[in-house]
Design a protein around this motif. Sequence first.
Motif, PDB file in Angstrom:
ATOM      1  N   VAL A 109     -44.337  27.538  90.243  1.00 52.00           N
ATOM      2  CA  VAL A 109     -43.941  26.342  89.589  1.00 52.00           C
ATOM      3  C   VAL A 109     -44.451  25.134  90.116  1.00 52.00           C
ATOM      4  CG1 VAL A 109     -42.211  25.067  88.493  1.00 52.00           C
ATOM      5  CG2 VAL A 109     -41.994  27.598  88.650  1.00 52.00           C
ATOM      6  N   MET A 110     -44.525  24.747  91.421  1.00 50.33           N
ATOM      7  CA  MET A 110     -44.830  23.794  92.130  1.00 50.33           C
ATOM      8  C   MET A 110     -46.498  23.582  91.822  1.00 50.33           C
ATOM      9  SD  MET A 110     -42.773  23.141  95.550  1.00 50.33           S
ATOM     10  CE  MET A 110     -43.026  24.819  96.346  1.00 50.33           C
ATOM     11  N   LEU A 111     -47.093  24.528  92.137  1.00 52.50           N
ATOM     12  CA  LEU A 111     -48.573  24.577  92.032  1.00 52.50           C
ATOM     13  C   LEU A 111     -48.929  24.454  90.535  1.00 52.50           C
ATOM     14  CD1 LEU A 111     -50.794  24.500  94.082  1.00 52.50           C
ATOM     15  CD2 LEU A 111     -51.223  26.990  93.556  1.00 52.50           C
ATOM     16  N   GLU A 112     -48.430  24.809  89.672  1.00 48.02           N
ATOM     17  CA  GLU A 112     -48.953  24.426  88.355  1.00 48.02           C
ATOM     18  C   GLU A 112     -48.455  23.038  88.090  1.00 48.02           C
ATOM     19  OE1 GLU A 112     -47.417  25.443  83.690  1.00 48.02           O
ATOM     20  OE2 GLU A 112     -47.222  27.178  85.251  1.00 48.02           O
ATOM     21  N   ILE A 113     -47.712  22.514  88.391  1.00 48.31           N
ATOM     22  CA  ILE A 113     -47.185  20.934  88.268  1.00 48.31           C
ATOM     23  C   ILE A 113     -48.510  20.330  88.963  1.00 48.31           C
ATOM     24  CG2 ILE A 113     -45.665  19.077  88.797  1.00 48.31           C
ATOM     25  CD1 ILE A 113     -43.219  21.201  88.577  1.00 48.31           C
ATOM     26  N   SER A 114     -48.553  20.590  90.313  1.00 46.28           N
ATOM     27  CA  SER A 114     -49.635  19.604  91.238  1.00 46.28           C
ATOM     28  C   SER A 114     -50.999  19.967  90.856  1.00 46.28           C
ATOM     29  CB  SER A 114     -49.221  19.930  92.728  1.00 46.28           C
ATOM     30  OG  SER A 114     -49.686  21.434  92.869  1.00 46.28           O
ATOM     31  N   GLU A 115     -51.370  21.127  90.478  1.00 43.55           N
ATOM     32  CA  GLU A 115     -52.896  21.171  90.246  1.00 43.55           C
ATOM     33  C   GLU A 115     -53.375  21.384  88.816  1.00 43.55           C
ATOM     34  OE1 GLU A 115     -55.579  22.557  93.060  1.00 43.55           O
ATOM     35  OE2 GLU A 115     -54.017  20.814  93.582  1.00 43.55           O
ATOM     36  N   GLU A 116     -52.548  21.792  88.100  1.00 40.36           N
ATOM     37  CA  GLU A 116     -52.924  22.031  86.516  1.00 40.36           C
ATOM     38  C   GLU A 116     -52.575  20.933  85.638  1.00 40.36           C
ATOM     39  OE1 GLU A 116     -51.765  26.028  85.112  1.00 40.36           O
ATOM     40  OE2 GLU A 116     -52.396  26.782  87.035  1.00 40.36           O
ATOM     41  N   GLY A 117     -51.648  20.124  86.225  1.00 40.25           N
ATOM     42  CA  GLY A 117     -51.145  18.900  85.765  1.00 40.25           C
ATOM     43  C   GLY A 117     -49.892  18.994  84.689  1.00 40.25           C
ATOM     44  N   SER A 118     -49.479  20.227  84.655  1.00 37.06           N
ATOM     45  CA  SER A 118     -48.085  20.647  83.979  1.00 37.06           C
ATOM     46  C   SER A 118     -46.998  19.755  84.159  1.00 37.06           C
ATOM     47  CB  SER A 118     -48.009  22.120  83.799  1.00 37.06           C
ATOM     48  OG  SER A 118     -49.032  22.951  83.466  1.00 37.06           O
ATOM     49  N   SER A 119     -46.420  19.440  83.096  1.00 40.03           N
ATOM     50  CA  SER A 119     -45.209  18.688  83.295  1.00 40.03           C
ATOM     51  C   SER A 119     -44.107  19.451  84.019  1.00 40.03           C
ATOM     52  CB  SER A 119     -44.486  18.042  81.913  1.00 40.03           C
ATOM     53  OG  SER A 119     -44.090  19.193  81.295  1.00 40.03           O
TER      54      SER A 119
END
Length: 312
Positions: free
Chosen positions: A169-179
């Motif tokens: 979850v953290m990586l999707e936020i930080s790397e993919e720019g997801s909210s």
Amino acid sequence: MFNVNWKRLGMVAGLSLSLVAAGCGSGEEESGSSNEGNNGDSGAPNYSEEMDYTITGIEAGAGVVSSAQSAVEEYDSLNGWEVSTSSSGAMAQELTSAYENEEPIVVTGWTPHWKFAKFELKYLEDPKEVFGGEEEIKTMVRKGLEEDMPNAHKILDQFEWETGDMEKVMLEISEEGSSPEEAAKNWVESNSDKVEAWTKGAEKVDGKEIELVYVNWDSEIASTNVIGHVLQQQGFDVTMTALDNGPMWESVASGEADGMVAAWLPGTHGSQYEDHKDDLVDLGANLTGAKIGLVVPKYMDVDSIEDLQPAE
């Protein structure tokens, strides 16, 4: 839908923004100069002067910062060092900048965190055990929640996951720019078996209001949004409020907020727990195997806190 308590979020926003530039200086020496000279008898390169004898920390109230300050007192190799406090976001920015330029840096670190999935990092050995052993992330709720909201209490009590889950979850936020909301939704949709175990025996409700609080760390943004999304699916009207460490604990202990899934123990939030343990309900660990300590990039030729060099 989710509601964000902007009034209380403002308590931490100013601190994070004003200190975003704080942290560890990389010095003005040319690249590669850190490899010149040895640290005493250890044979390790002398990075310490280039780092201005500074550990890049996060919020001043965090246990990992207090432990880092204790390490400065306990280790001769850290004599004359300082712990620069800022925010978890500022620390991550300093680490990213140093890593991209292959510069030396020491940060206060913890696991789970997306930085371990993005960068090649390592914990420095802590022979004096200043940072303690493994930590747990625990769920705490206000007294009376079980009677007032038994279904929410059951879900929070049954919530547990693993380091890899949180880091996704953290990586999707930080790397993919997801909210955070979108990343949480995606994880929940892909892990229905775990979510079913959390909600087992809990009936759905119709708009019952519940407030969760969390410290504004990447790990706790991830966990709070995930459990918040699950509660929303069960019919709760969820408010999530970001606070500093002290106010987070105080709000649950006073009953102003309903709960949190962000209690790092026994070290990180140890002092807050001792202050408030009689005024809240401990629902146990939602994640085990967490860790805190001093972290450096793997390209640095140091393995222990004792490999660093005191300020002259």
